[in-house]
Scaffold this active site. Structure first.
Site, PDB file in Angstrom:
ATOM      1  N   HIS A 121       0.869  -1.205   0.000  1.00 57.64           N
ATOM      2  CA  HIS A 121       0.000   0.000   0.000  1.00 57.64           C
ATOM      3  C   HIS A 121       0.894   1.240   0.000  1.00 57.64           C
ATOM      4  CE1 HIS A 121      -3.788   2.245   1.364  1.00 57.64           C
ATOM      5  NE2 HIS A 121      -2.843   3.177   1.207  1.00 57.64           N
ATOM      6  N   HIS A 126       1.600   5.372  -1.735  1.00 59.03           N
ATOM      7  CA  HIS A 126       1.256   6.541  -2.570  1.00 59.03           C
ATOM      8  C   HIS A 126       2.534   7.095  -3.174  1.00 59.03           C
ATOM      9  CE1 HIS A 126      -2.873   6.749  -1.008  1.00 59.03           C
ATOM     10  NE2 HIS A 126      -2.317   6.267   0.098  1.00 59.03           N
ATOM     11  N   LEU A 127       2.610   7.061  -4.503  1.00 58.11           N
ATOM     12  CA  LEU A 127       3.803   7.597  -5.187  1.00 58.11           C
ATOM     13  C   LEU A 127       3.542   8.956  -5.817  1.00 58.11           C
ATOM     14  CD1 LEU A 127       5.395   4.504  -7.016  1.00 58.11           C
ATOM     15  CD2 LEU A 127       6.336   5.797  -5.082  1.00 58.11           C
ATOM     16  N   ARG A 128       2.261   9.355  -5.927  1.00 53.89           N
ATOM     17  CA  ARG A 128       1.904  10.639  -6.575  1.00 53.89           C
ATOM     18  C   ARG A 128       2.376  10.669  -8.023  1.00 53.89           C
ATOM     19  NH1 ARG A 128      -1.230  10.916  -2.276  1.00 53.89           N
ATOM     20  NH2 ARG A 128      -0.288  11.886  -0.442  1.00 53.89           N
ATOM     21  N   ASN A 164      -4.956   7.210  -6.326  1.00 51.83           N
ATOM     22  CA  ASN A 164      -5.667   8.462  -6.018  1.00 51.83           C
ATOM     23  C   ASN A 164      -4.903   9.691  -6.495  1.00 51.83           C
ATOM     24  OD1 ASN A 164      -3.746   8.022  -3.922  1.00 51.83           O
ATOM     25  ND2 ASN A 164      -4.891   9.289  -2.494  1.00 51.83           N
ATOM     26  N   LYS A 222      -9.019  -0.170  -5.884  1.00 50.13           N
ATOM     27  CA  LYS A 222      -9.117   0.522  -4.591  1.00 50.13           C
ATOM     28  C   LYS A 222     -10.484   1.154  -4.409  1.00 50.13           C
ATOM     29  CE  LYS A 222      -7.795   2.215  -0.710  1.00 50.13           C
ATOM     30  NZ  LYS A 222      -6.654   2.954  -0.249  1.00 50.13           N
ATOM     31  N   HIS A 281     -10.450   1.295   1.747  1.00 55.24           N
ATOM     32  CA  HIS A 281     -10.223   2.329   2.768  1.00 55.24           C
ATOM     33  C   HIS A 281     -11.410   2.230   3.720  1.00 55.24           C
ATOM     34  CE1 HIS A 281      -8.592   6.235   4.285  1.00 55.24           C
ATOM     35  NE2 HIS A 281      -9.772   6.189   4.861  1.00 55.24           N
ATOM     36  N   HIS A 323      -4.588  -0.511   5.925  1.00 51.33           N
ATOM     37  CA  HIS A 323      -4.120   0.291   7.075  1.00 51.33           C
ATOM     38  C   HIS A 323      -5.062   0.213   8.269  1.00 51.33           C
ATOM     39  CE1 HIS A 323      -6.798   3.033   4.996  1.00 51.33           C
ATOM     40  NE2 HIS A 323      -5.904   3.455   4.144  1.00 51.33           N
ATOM     41  N   LEU A 330      -4.876   9.399   7.772  1.00 48.31           N
ATOM     42  CA  LEU A 330      -6.152   8.701   7.834  1.00 48.31           C
ATOM     43  C   LEU A 330      -5.943   7.236   7.485  1.00 48.31           C
ATOM     44  CD1 LEU A 330      -8.508  11.367   6.268  1.00 48.31           C
ATOM     45  CD2 LEU A 330      -8.547  10.536   8.628  1.00 48.31           C
ATOM     46  N   ASP A 371       1.488   2.749   3.507  1.00 48.12           N
ATOM     47  CA  ASP A 371       0.644   3.936   3.329  1.00 48.12           C
ATOM     48  C   ASP A 371       1.488   5.208   3.367  1.00 48.12           C
ATOM     49  OD1 ASP A 371      -1.663   5.315   2.757  1.00 48.12           O
ATOM     50  OD2 ASP A 371      -2.374   5.369   4.830  1.00 48.12           O
ATOM     51  N   HIS A 408       3.197  14.669   1.233  1.00 44.65           N
ATOM     52  CA  HIS A 408       2.551  15.967   0.978  1.00 44.65           C
ATOM     53  C   HIS A 408       3.607  17.044   1.176  1.00 44.65           C
ATOM     54  CE1 HIS A 408      -1.706  14.655   0.954  1.00 44.65           C
ATOM     55  NE2 HIS A 408      -1.331  13.779   1.869  1.00 44.65           N
ATOM     56  N   ALA A 432      -3.941  14.951   5.268  1.00 51.40           N
ATOM     57  CA  ALA A 432      -3.690  13.680   5.956  1.00 51.40           C
ATOM     58  C   ALA A 432      -2.628  12.894   5.207  1.00 51.40           C
ATOM     59  CB  ALA A 432      -4.971  12.869   6.031  1.00 51.40           C
TER      60      ALA A 432
HETATM   61  C1  NCD Z   1      -3.472   9.219   1.845  1.00 53.79           C
HETATM   62  C2  NCD Z   1      -2.986  10.238   0.814  1.00 53.79           C
HETATM   63  O1  NCD Z   1      -2.469  11.279   1.215  1.00 53.79           O
HETATM   64  O2  NCD Z   1      -3.127   9.970  -0.387  1.00 53.79           O
HETATM   65  N1  NCD Z   1      -3.478   9.836   3.135  1.00 53.79           N
HETATM   66  C3  NCD Z   1      -3.434   9.191   4.319  1.00 53.79           C
HETATM   67  O3  NCD Z   1      -3.553   9.848   5.346  1.00 53.79           O
HETATM   68  N2  NCD Z   1      -3.229   7.904   4.404  1.00 53.79           N
HETATM   69  C4  NCD Z   1      -4.788   8.710   1.438  1.00 53.79           C
HETATM   70  C5  NCD Z   1      -5.218   7.507   2.202  1.00 53.79           C
HETATM   71  O4  NCD Z   1      -4.696   6.407   2.027  1.00 53.79           O
HETATM   72  O5  NCD Z   1      -6.124   7.656   3.023  1.00 53.79           O
HETATM   73 ZN    ZN Z   2      -3.254   5.154   1.516  1.00 52.87          ZN
END
Ligand code: NCD
Ligand code: ZN
Length: 353
Positions: free
Chosen positions: A21, A23-25, A49, A107, A144, A182, A227, A255, A259, A271
């Protein structure tokens, strides 16, 4: 897994792990963070996302290319792509994605649950044709697990989701394979322990290491906000029991969610915690604190591929007991990224040889 000694190991060798899990953006953020993950993990399940979200196989293929383009040419890292479920996802979208061989999961974000989730699902029933197509081809749904009802206390949203959304879904489509992502509560641990092979869960390092007091230690701590939000200590202890049990359907999912600093340190901060810079070290720390370093390899490297029906990795990594200081920040485009435990010391370090 090999230790140098039983009591206080100074090195730890394990099958190379995967991150289930992540996030690479895209854009500058992707370029700033991708190599941290590729240095540690053989594969990662990449969250969809983005803005706009990755909703079909063609977009997933483009995103995969963008990820590979920021990594060194000889990188062996394999991004495992996911689609973002919307009210409009069709069974045909799932079938195409499955046939592509590159998309490994879908997802499900309840609309409005978290970062870039506005396109998420408003009524799960609308997605049932797509979910049946997933059940038919064995593709897991990654959940989620939080309700978005503003009347539900933010700390109760996972427990309420399990009762009002997840259990009914599991009853409606018994063949659907699901990963509750998560997890943060004893409610989730109880459900995983009671359910059969079709339900698994990822656990982050930060939910193993911190409880909700960390949000307010000496003042409000935006870099500890994610989150699902950190929960009270009894729930963290339930997560520790889960990893101590060695149950095969718990596995590693960082996760890690980068940011820009100004979007975290703000009147309405985003988050997400950034943990990819020290992911396996943070897990080693958590497992050592829980007294179960011997359970780390199955959690980090074996249970995930087994659930996803993918081969286990054959390479190994070695962690050394070594004091090192986490950088205060990392550059991210024109901004900076504040990693978890910025400026603090960790006591495990991934070897580079
Ligand atoms: C994640 C994100 O920033 O994309 N943020 C987080 O707090 N985990 C989104 C997510 O997985 O809820
Ligand atoms: Zn996530």
């Amino acid at each position: 897994m090999v230790y140098m000694t039983d009591s206080a190991p100074t090195t730890l060798t394990l099958t190379q792990p995967d991150d289930w899990h992540l996030h690479l953006r895209d854009g500058e953020a992707l370029a700033a963070v991708a190599d941290h993950t590729a240095q540690q993990f053989a594969r990662a399940i990449v969250m969809p996302n983005l803005n706009p979200p990755v909703t079909n196989a063609r977009m997933a293929a483009d995103y995969r290319k963008a990820i590979m383009a920021v990594l060194p040419d000889d990188s062996a890292f394999e991004p495992l792509m996911t689609l973002y479920l919307t009210d409009n996802t069709r069974a045909a979208d799932i079938e195409q994605a499955h046939e592509s061989g590159m998309v490994k999961a879908v997802k499900f974000y309840p609309a409005g649950a978290t970062t870039n989730s506005d396109a998420g699902v408003t009524d799960l029933k609308k997605t049932y044709p797509a979910l049946h197509a997933m059940a038919a081809c064995g593709m897991p749904l990654l959940v989620h697990g939080e309700v978005t009802d503003p009347d539900v206390d933010v700390f109760d949203r996972e427990a309420v989701f399990i009762e009002t959304v997840l259990k009914p879904l599991m009853d409606d489509i018994p063949e659907l394979r699901i990963v509750l992502e998560h997890i943060t509560t004893g409610h989730a641990v109880k459900l995983i322990n009671q359910s059969g092979e079709r339900l698994a869960a990822t656990i982050t390092a930060h939910h193993l290491l911190m409880n909700r007091n960390s949000l307010f230690k000496g003042g409000i701590r935006p870099h500890h906000y994610c989150l699902p939000v950190l929960k009270r200590e009894t729930h963290r202890l339930a997560l520790l029991d889960a990893i101590r049990s060695g149950h095969p359907r718990y596995f590693l999912g960082t996760d890690s969610a980068p940011h820009a600093r100004e979007n975290k340190e703000s009147a309405c901060g985003c988050a997400g915690m950034y943990t990819a810079h020290a992911a396996i070290e943070l897990y080693a720390t958590a497992f050592e604190q829980a007294g179960v370093l011997d359970k780390l390899e199955a959690f980090a490297s074996l249970n995930g591929p087994d659930f996803y029906r993918l081969p286990r990795n054959t390479e190994q990594i070695t962690l050394r007991r070594q004091d090192w200081q986490v950088p205060d920040n990392y550059p991210m485009g024109i901004s900076t990224l504040i990693p978890l435990y910025a400026g603090e010391h960790l006591h495990w370090k991934l070897g580079t040889d």
